[in-house]
Design an enzyme around this catalytic site. Structure first.
Site, PDB file in Angstrom:
ATOM      1  N   CYS A  73      -5.589  -3.243   2.302  1.00  0.00           N
ATOM      2  CA  CYS A  73      -5.551  -3.148   3.771  1.00  0.00           C
ATOM      3  C   CYS A  73      -6.929  -3.334   4.409  1.00  0.00           C
ATOM      4  O   CYS A  73      -7.488  -4.424   4.332  1.00  0.00           O
ATOM      5  CB  CYS A  73      -4.930  -1.806   4.159  1.00  0.00           C
ATOM      6  SG  CYS A  73      -4.144  -1.813   5.786  1.00  0.00           S
TER       7      CYS A  73
ATOM      8  N   GLY B  99      22.599   3.625  34.943  1.00  0.00           N
ATOM      9  CA  GLY B  99      22.795   2.384  35.687  1.00  0.00           C
ATOM     10  C   GLY B  99      21.483   1.669  35.967  1.00  0.00           C
ATOM     11  O   GLY B  99      21.463   0.598  36.545  1.00  0.00           O
TER      12      GLY B  99
ATOM     13  N   GLU C 117       0.846  -1.198   0.000  1.00  0.00           N
ATOM     14  CA  GLU C 117       0.000   0.000   0.000  1.00  0.00           C
ATOM     15  C   GLU C 117       0.886   1.254   0.000  1.00  0.00           C
ATOM     16  O   GLU C 117       1.819   1.357   0.794  1.00  0.00           O
ATOM     17  CB  GLU C 117      -0.856  -0.046   1.278  1.00  0.00           C
ATOM     18  CG  GLU C 117      -1.824   1.101   1.438  1.00  0.00           C
ATOM     19  CD  GLU C 117      -2.668   0.963   2.717  1.00  0.00           C
ATOM     20  OE1 GLU C 117      -2.294   0.177   3.619  1.00  0.00           O
ATOM     21  OE2 GLU C 117      -3.713   1.637   2.799  1.00  0.00           O
TER      22      GLU C 117
ATOM     23  N   GLU D 138       6.035   5.325  33.144  1.00  0.00           N
ATOM     24  CA  GLU D 138       6.400   6.693  33.518  1.00  0.00           C
ATOM     25  C   GLU D 138       5.630   7.730  32.702  1.00  0.00           C
ATOM     26  O   GLU D 138       5.149   8.725  33.229  1.00  0.00           O
ATOM     27  CB  GLU D 138       7.899   6.921  33.283  1.00  0.00           C
ATOM     28  CG  GLU D 138       8.821   6.124  34.180  1.00  0.00           C
ATOM     29  CD  GLU D 138      10.288   6.280  33.785  1.00  0.00           C
ATOM     30  OE1 GLU D 138      11.128   5.685  34.454  1.00  0.00           O
ATOM     31  OE2 GLU D 138      10.571   6.996  32.791  1.00  0.00           O
TER      32      GLU D 138
ATOM     33  N   LYS E 109      -1.171  -8.313  16.804  1.00  0.00           N
ATOM     34  CA  LYS E 109      -1.643  -8.027  15.447  1.00  0.00           C
ATOM     35  C   LYS E 109      -1.347  -9.196  14.492  1.00  0.00           C
ATOM     36  O   LYS E 109      -2.234  -9.555  13.701  1.00  0.00           O
ATOM     37  CB  LYS E 109      -0.990  -6.740  14.933  1.00  0.00           C
ATOM     38  CG  LYS E 109      -1.642  -6.089  13.732  1.00  0.00           C
ATOM     39  CD  LYS E 109      -2.807  -5.195  14.100  1.00  0.00           C
ATOM     40  CE  LYS E 109      -3.233  -4.250  12.988  1.00  0.00           C
ATOM     41  NZ  LYS E 109      -2.330  -3.095  12.832  1.00  0.00           N
TER      42      LYS E 109
ATOM     43  N   LYS F  82      -9.176   2.074  -2.972  1.00  0.00           N
ATOM     44  CA  LYS F  82      -9.536   1.514  -1.657  1.00  0.00           C
ATOM     45  C   LYS F  82     -10.972   1.878  -1.291  1.00  0.00           C
ATOM     46  O   LYS F  82     -11.427   3.001  -1.526  1.00  0.00           O
ATOM     47  CB  LYS F  82      -8.569   2.058  -0.603  1.00  0.00           C
ATOM     48  CG  LYS F  82      -8.659   1.411   0.776  1.00  0.00           C
ATOM     49  CD  LYS F  82      -7.506   1.916   1.655  1.00  0.00           C
ATOM     50  CE  LYS F  82      -7.460   1.259   3.017  1.00  0.00           C
ATOM     51  NZ  LYS F  82      -6.284   1.717   3.802  1.00  0.00           N
TER      52      LYS F  82
ATOM     53  N   ASP G 120      15.977   0.971  32.463  1.00  0.00           N
ATOM     54  CA  ASP G 120      15.448   1.582  31.233  1.00  0.00           C
ATOM     55  C   ASP G 120      16.583   1.988  30.296  1.00  0.00           C
ATOM     56  O   ASP G 120      16.591   1.637  29.116  1.00  0.00           O
ATOM     57  CB  ASP G 120      14.591   2.806  31.571  1.00  0.00           C
ATOM     58  CG  ASP G 120      13.360   2.434  32.395  1.00  0.00           C
ATOM     59  OD1 ASP G 120      12.712   1.431  32.054  1.00  0.00           O
ATOM     60  OD2 ASP G 120      13.064   3.143  33.365  1.00  0.00           O
TER      61      ASP G 120
ATOM     62  N   GLY H 260      21.676   8.824  27.874  1.00  0.00           N
ATOM     63  CA  GLY H 260      22.060   9.056  29.265  1.00  0.00           C
ATOM     64  C   GLY H 260      21.978   7.737  30.016  1.00  0.00           C
ATOM     65  O   GLY H 260      20.896   7.179  30.163  1.00  0.00           O
TER      66      GLY H 260
END
Lengths: 578, 578
Positions: A148, A327, A44, A436, A181, A112, A330, A324
């Site tokens: 689709c 330690g 598509e 978060e 999916k 479509k 994440d 960054g």
């Protein structure tokens, strides 16, 4: 054996790169001719990339895409090509379309019919919905094409085309990945093929585009709902498949007329289109077709995030990224994914300790960098922080130290990361997870500062699962073991723990899913296992953090509802459901 | 004289505040009863506020809104009320709807037919489109109702309702302000009324909602296209109007049958609905109706931005704002608007000089604060900057000072503003204009850091026009004269001028409009008066800044295409139109 040979070109287009995409399409046409395929199929909007968004409002963009499809047409000989592009009807508007090309000529264009306008999709913003149902005839085989969303509806074009004699339905996609999916597509295609006694060739795009990852995983489903072939997930692929049409015909002959499907009420006229015959002398049927396996969940998420990351870097002309490193889990996972996605030499770590940074954090950050073989740069932030506090002296007199001072530290780190980004052209990858982002446990312009937030849609509990899986497939551990087990902390004040502010993540994450992904009410969320006060507090944090999310960098969608285009919430919002 | 008395309640709903909005609606119903009105009308989605966005996906939100409309119904006696809300059809979905309420009972519900899905609108994401055309009869007068976009189409419900005998068409709106929109509405309504021999009562919502400002300016247009009454712009209003129906009837009697309008082909069945009669004994016609004048452009923009600002502050429960004052025109205008919108005591200025800050800048910032009577706090940033440079010592060795160091200064200022925001709960208003946002002449997390960007959609040349207009309506100058005439500079390096990087604003702004608002091609932009190199450079800057805009705070839309919901561009985008 009479068969149809399909080449499914599962390619990675780049949005807006009409020339580059066209070259890639023409190249794959040639490769398919080499394989003696009858038909080569492209995803598509392969010409423009998906989704082009408001580029579609620029007349020049549409014109360039039309010129490209004409050019592709001229390069298509000895094969029939089906290519996704934007068709334009003067005065009326534009269509999400598929060109049917044969011997240098566009024989027909399919438009479509079902336009998705939910979740991340805005197709009614751009496209007209069509109502024409062509069926094509090539070398004695009849097939239908659709695009689709068209295949998701039982009474859609697949039904109408099958009733009009199509033995194969070719469905071209730019279907974004989300958890579950692949299985969902399989289920729908099995339903659709069995109810219509038809073979379905499902071709999906592959590649990352801002928040979306198209996972490929194209497949052929037989008239009995069985998967005959499946392509690679998260990689380009050129699948060559031979479709045996006899079973379709014999099945249809045996079909009980009493149980015959009726055409949908809204069907427009079916139109037959003949494609000039092409001979493929001396062609022998393929011996075997490949069925790539489903991945286990963690591997699949990892694949999606890796591809999303490498494509964002590559398609935006970056070479290196900077992260960054604290330690913590994440930033460790983000660094590992980055190394896997773009190579260790292109990943830089910044370790920015303050007096609140523990010895363990330092050891873990440096151990990770060593395990990964990436450069790590250390910049202490205490002196800069003292500069701010001196500058602010007297302005906050008599007031306790609070979130203000915590945020200042996070923002110093954000500024330093951006300084390296500005100086060396490195893309800053932020390290915030979905938990978060949901409750706003992150500092705007601080740890949220950066260009791409690769685990933004990964809940914290899943961050652990993915990390453990990734460690499990390596010789030695990649992420230091201690990182997986120590208690999460932002280290912005003495002895801080995430659990000072938030419920434990195994409690928090199900609430977040219920509220954000499932739109459950406060009462129903409480019923499934969290006490009212805790639930109320969490929902209130989600609601009040919308302003932060609105300014967050884009990230990679892996769940059924990600933040970003997928979830559109007002900032100004007085609705309280608790 | 036989007449219909309408009360148009041009109210300011708050998105999500179903209880508060309901109380306001009930209060206005009572006031309208006091005016002996036959019908009181409320804006589109008055119950939920507009646009509720993905709140509409929450079943509980829909249920709460349905309970509210039932409750409003119970409080409606002695009058017919028309109230915008979200209607729900089990299994099918939801409608953008208007309840027709009489004597405590919902007599009928109209469902919107034309759903806008362009610009800032996403109505197909949420609503079903209806095809029912009711006409109401009350005390011998026939009228139709429709919603917003419905009135924009000549062959829409206004035509069908008029042909079925409606003498008045009531059109309820939540129509966002943009430059030229009031005149455009007037034109459309005049067309619609004249072609159908019908009086149109156009009611619009008022108030700010994130990026949007609804400007009110409701109006009555007679069967001859004349404006009979117009309400306040940018303020709540309760318009009481008497509609003389005789001219409609006599006009229709005289209508040449040969020129009679034909009903549109797609019209569904017209349905007559009788509303119980209500007597209004002893009522005398109004002597006069108010037609509020069109404002001059600068005043109108100023009104839109002021309302957008005060409503963002109020509806998000802020009390005060803080603004970084540089002595330049942008921050000066932002401060003046803020003072006008929420009062001088609630506006704080932060002056954050560096060694590049000129004496003039300081004088102008302090003079502005004095003129406005607002507090100004001074915090020099050089020492903090030195802290960063020391921390980075050796990391950038051998490299020239560049944009990195400039951005660091801007980001220190951003951090200081955010520190005051965190400590005192002040909302940071950013000061960037549309010209800067377009070409990315702004520092992400620096001067772009803040909660609301009130002049984000105002091109720099218009910033000057509005500032001069605002000065012109005061006794003495509010913005110091010198600010209006000195050359713009970011003061991030010695002798820096905006014109080092950008073409002069009178050259730049027309290019920006052509490319961003009008989707013009490179060639056409060059034709209208800018040389190819300059145009190419500007377009390239616009394209490459999308990542910055994606993380910018929301701002107030005043042009036909603002950044934000209104313009949805991919970040990853290789299209080059030049």
């Amino acid at each position: 054996m009479r068969f149809l040979r399909l080449a499914l070109a599962q390619i990675n287009s780049i949005v807006g790169d009409i020339n580059g995409n066209s070259r890639k399409i023409i190249d794959h046409v040639k490769r398919a001719v080499g394989h003696k395929a009858d038909i080569v199929v492209f995803p598509e909007l392969a010409v423009t990339g998906y989704p082009p968004e408001d580029l579609l409002l620029k007349p020049r963009f549409i014109a360039d895409n039309l010129a490209a499809i004409e050019d592709i047409g001229r390069h298509t000989n000895g094969i029939t090509a089906i290519v996704g592009f934007v068709d334009s009807h003067k005065n009326k508007g534009i269509y999400n379309a598929a060109a049917v090309i044969s011997e240098g000529r566009i024989v027909d264009v399919y438009h479509k019919i079902f336009l998705p306008n939910y979740g991340v999709f805005d197709e009614f913003r751009y496209f007209l919905a069509a109502k024409r149902f062509p069926v094509y005839s090539l070398n004695g085989t009849k097939f239908g094409i659709n695009i689709c969303e068209d295949i998701w509806y039982g009474d859609g074009p697949a039904r109408i085309q099958s009733l009009a004699g199509a033995e194969v339905v070719i469905n071209i996609n730019a279907s974004p990945y989300e958890s579950g999916k692949p299985e969902k597509r399989e289920r729908i295609l099995a339903e659709r093929s069995v109810e219509n006694d038809v073979i379905i060739a499902y071709l999906n795009a592959v590649g990352g585009q801002d928040e979306l990852v198209f996972d490929g995983f194209s497949m052929i489903v037989t008239q009995s709902g069985r998967i005959l072939a499946r392509g690679k997930q998260f990689q380009e692929d050129l699948m060559i498949v031979d479709l045996d049409l006899e079973p379709v015909r014999s099945l249809r002959k045996k079909r009980d007329p009493a149980k015959a499907l009726k055409p949908p009420k809204k069907a427009g006229a079916v139109e037959m289109v003949w494609i000039p015959a092409q001979k493929k002398p001396g062609r022998k049927p393929l011996k075997q077709m490949i069925v790539e396996p489903l991945m286990r969940k963690e591997e699949e998420y990892y694949g999606a995030i890796s591809l999303g990351t490498s494509d964002y870097v590559r398609k935006n002309d970056f070479r290196s990224v900077v992260i960054g490193l604290s330690g913590g889990i994440d930033s460790s996972l983000v660094a590992v994914i980055a190394v896997d996605a773009i190579g260790r030499d292109n990943v830089k770590g910044l370790f920015m300790p303050s007096s609140y940074t523990s010895r363990e954090s330092r050891e873990d950050a440096f151990q990770l960098a060593e395990n990964l073989g990436i450069e790590i740069i250390e910049i202490p932030i205490d002196e800069i922080m003292e500069g701010y506090l001196r500058a602010l002296e007297g302005k906050f007199s008599g007031m306790e130290s609070d979130i203000t001072e915590e945020n200042l530290q996070a923002r110093i780190r954000g500024n330093l990361l951006m300084a390296f980004s500005n100086k060396f052209g490195w893309l800053v990858l932020t390290t915030g997870n979905k938990s978060e982002m949901s409750v706003g446990y992150a500092t705007l312009y601080g740890d949220m500062a950066g260009g791409f937030a690769i685990i933004k849609d990964v809940p914290k509990t899943l961050v652990y699962d993915i990390s453990m899986w990734r460690n499990s497939i390596s010789e030695g551990p990649v992420i230091p073991e201690r990182v997986l087990w120590k208690e999460p902390t932002a280290e912005l004040r003495p002895d801080q723990k995430d659990s000072d502010t938030l419920p434990p993540y195994p409690v928090l994450d199900p609430i977040l899913k219920s509220y954000i992904e499932d739109d459950m009410s406060f009462e129903d969320i409480v019923k499934v296992g969290c006490d009212p006060d805790c639930t109320r507090r969490v929902i209130s944090m989600i609601d009040r953090s919308e302003y932060k999310r609105r300014q967050s960098p884009p990230g990679i969608k892996i769940t059924p509802r990600a933040f970003g285009r997928d979830r559109r919430f007002p900032i100004t919002n007085r609705y309280r459901s608790y």
